[in-house]
Scaffold this motif. Structure first.
Motif, PDB file in Angstrom:
ATOM      1  N   LEU A  82       0.825  -1.213   0.000  1.00 32.67           N
ATOM      2  CA  LEU A  82       0.000   0.000   0.000  1.00 32.67           C
ATOM      3  C   LEU A  82       0.858   1.261   0.000  1.00 32.67           C
ATOM      4  CD1 LEU A  82      -2.919  -0.922   2.410  1.00 32.67           C
ATOM      5  CD2 LEU A  82      -3.028  -0.563  -0.047  1.00 32.67           C
ATOM      6  N   ALA A  83       1.941   1.271   0.766  1.00 24.56           N
ATOM      7  CA  ALA A  83       2.827   2.432   0.799  1.00 24.56           C
ATOM      8  C   ALA A  83       3.495   2.642  -0.560  1.00 24.56           C
ATOM      9  CB  ALA A  83       3.880   2.256   1.895  1.00 24.56           C
ATOM     10  N   ALA A  84       3.901   1.546  -1.189  1.00 24.03           N
ATOM     11  CA  ALA A  84       4.521   1.663  -2.512  1.00 24.03           C
ATOM     12  C   ALA A  84       3.527   2.217  -3.523  1.00 24.03           C
ATOM     13  CB  ALA A  84       5.037   0.307  -2.972  1.00 24.03           C
ATOM     14  N   LEU A  85       2.284   1.759  -3.474  1.00 26.02           N
ATOM     15  CA  LEU A  85       1.255   2.272  -4.372  1.00 26.02           C
ATOM     16  C   LEU A  85       1.013   3.756  -4.122  1.00 26.02           C
ATOM     17  CD1 LEU A  85      -0.914   1.719  -6.530  1.00 26.02           C
ATOM     18  CD2 LEU A  85      -2.470   1.183  -4.645  1.00 26.02           C
ATOM     19  N   PHE A  86       0.945   4.150  -2.850  1.00 24.01           N
ATOM     20  CA  PHE A  86       0.741   5.555  -2.506  1.00 24.01           C
ATOM     21  C   PHE A  86       1.889   6.423  -3.025  1.00 24.01           C
ATOM     22  CE2 PHE A  86       1.524   9.061   0.464  1.00 24.01           C
ATOM     23  CZ  PHE A  86       0.358   9.785   0.266  1.00 24.01           C
ATOM     24  N   LEU A  87       3.122   5.958  -2.787  1.00 24.99           N
ATOM     25  CA  LEU A  87       4.275   6.729  -3.257  1.00 24.99           C
ATOM     26  C   LEU A  87       4.316   6.813  -4.782  1.00 24.99           C
ATOM     27  CD1 LEU A  87       7.047   5.547  -0.792  1.00 24.99           C
ATOM     28  CD2 LEU A  87       5.875   7.752  -0.850  1.00 24.99           C
ATOM     29  N   TYR A  88       3.937   5.754  -5.444  1.00 25.43           N
ATOM     30  CA  TYR A  88       3.886   5.774  -6.909  1.00 25.43           C
ATOM     31  C   TYR A  88       2.871   6.809  -7.397  1.00 25.43           C
ATOM     32  CZ  TYR A  88       3.008   4.312 -11.699  1.00 25.43           C
ATOM     33  OH  TYR A  88       2.825   4.290 -13.046  1.00 25.43           O
ATOM     34  N   LEU A  89       1.691   6.822  -6.764  1.00 29.49           N
ATOM     35  CA  LEU A  89       0.654   7.773  -7.171  1.00 29.49           C
ATOM     36  C   LEU A  89       1.080   9.213  -6.895  1.00 29.49           C
ATOM     37  CD1 LEU A  89      -2.562   5.877  -6.053  1.00 29.49           C
ATOM     38  CD2 LEU A  89      -1.681   6.168  -8.370  1.00 29.49           C
ATOM     39  N   VAL A  90       1.741   9.446  -5.763  1.00 37.82           N
ATOM     40  CA  VAL A  90       2.230  10.794  -5.457  1.00 37.82           C
ATOM     41  C   VAL A  90       3.308  11.205  -6.459  1.00 37.82           C
ATOM     42  CG1 VAL A  90       3.525  12.146  -3.750  1.00 37.82           C
ATOM     43  CG2 VAL A  90       1.594  10.739  -3.032  1.00 37.82           C
ATOM     44  N   GLN A  91       4.169  10.273  -6.812  1.00 42.54           N
ATOM     45  CA  GLN A  91       5.217  10.566  -7.797  1.00 42.54           C
ATOM     46  C   GLN A  91       4.584  10.929  -9.141  1.00 42.54           C
ATOM     47  OE1 GLN A  91       7.631   7.210  -8.786  1.00 42.54           O
ATOM     48  NE2 GLN A  91       9.259   8.455  -9.654  1.00 42.54           N
ATOM     49  N   ARG A  92       3.573  10.180  -9.529  1.00 40.25           N
ATOM     50  CA  ARG A  92       2.894  10.484 -10.801  1.00 40.25           C
ATOM     51  C   ARG A  92       2.220  11.848 -10.737  1.00 40.25           C
ATOM     52  NH1 ARG A  92       4.956   8.215 -14.747  1.00 40.25           N
ATOM     53  NH2 ARG A  92       3.081   8.411 -15.975  1.00 40.25           N
ATOM     54  N   ALA A  93       1.687  12.201  -9.567  1.00 43.82           N
ATOM     55  CA  ALA A  93       1.038  13.511  -9.422  1.00 43.82           C
ATOM     56  C   ALA A  93       2.069  14.629  -9.566  1.00 43.82           C
ATOM     57  CB  ALA A  93       0.338  13.604  -8.071  1.00 43.82           C
ATOM     58  N   PHE A  94       3.282  14.440  -9.053  1.00 51.52           N
ATOM     59  CA  PHE A  94       4.326  15.450  -9.220  1.00 51.52           C
ATOM     60  C   PHE A  94       4.736  15.571 -10.675  1.00 51.52           C
ATOM     61  CE2 PHE A  94       5.649  15.041  -4.617  1.00 51.52           C
ATOM     62  CZ  PHE A  94       5.243  16.324  -4.297  1.00 51.52           C
TER      63      PHE A  94
END
Length: 91
Positions: free
Chosen positions: A56-68
């Motif tokens: 879940l943390a990896a998915l969250f970080l991936y989504l935040v990275q994509r948002a940046f």
């Protein structure tokens, strides 16, 4: 009446077999085995929780990275506000 009592005893016997009562009593007679089984269950539960949280943390970080990468203004403003709050708390 004797037949009814016999049927009730048979029903009770079948119910006890379904509950695996004999295995449970046998397990209670060996407390170290019970502790070992509970320990292994706890380790498995903890390992599963760790793996799940990591995914879940990896998915969250991936989504935040994509948002940046997309440079979304709403998320960028929100993160900038969080950084400002953290910096004020550190002072």
């Amino acid at each position: 009446m004797l037949n009814e009592l016999k049927e009730k005893i048979e029903d009770l016997s079948v119910a006890m077999e379904k509950m695996k009562l004999a295995e449970y009593v046998k397990l209670l007679d060996h407390p170290w085995r019970l502790l070992w089984i509970n320990f292994l269950a706890g380790v498995a539960r903890g390992f599963g929780t760790a793996i799940g949280f990591t995914l879940l943390a990896a998915l969250f970080l991936y989504l935040v990275q994509r948002a940046f990468i997309l440079n979304l203004p709403i998320i960028g403003h929100f993160i900038a506000e969080l950084v400002r709050i953290v910096q004020e708390q550190l002072r």
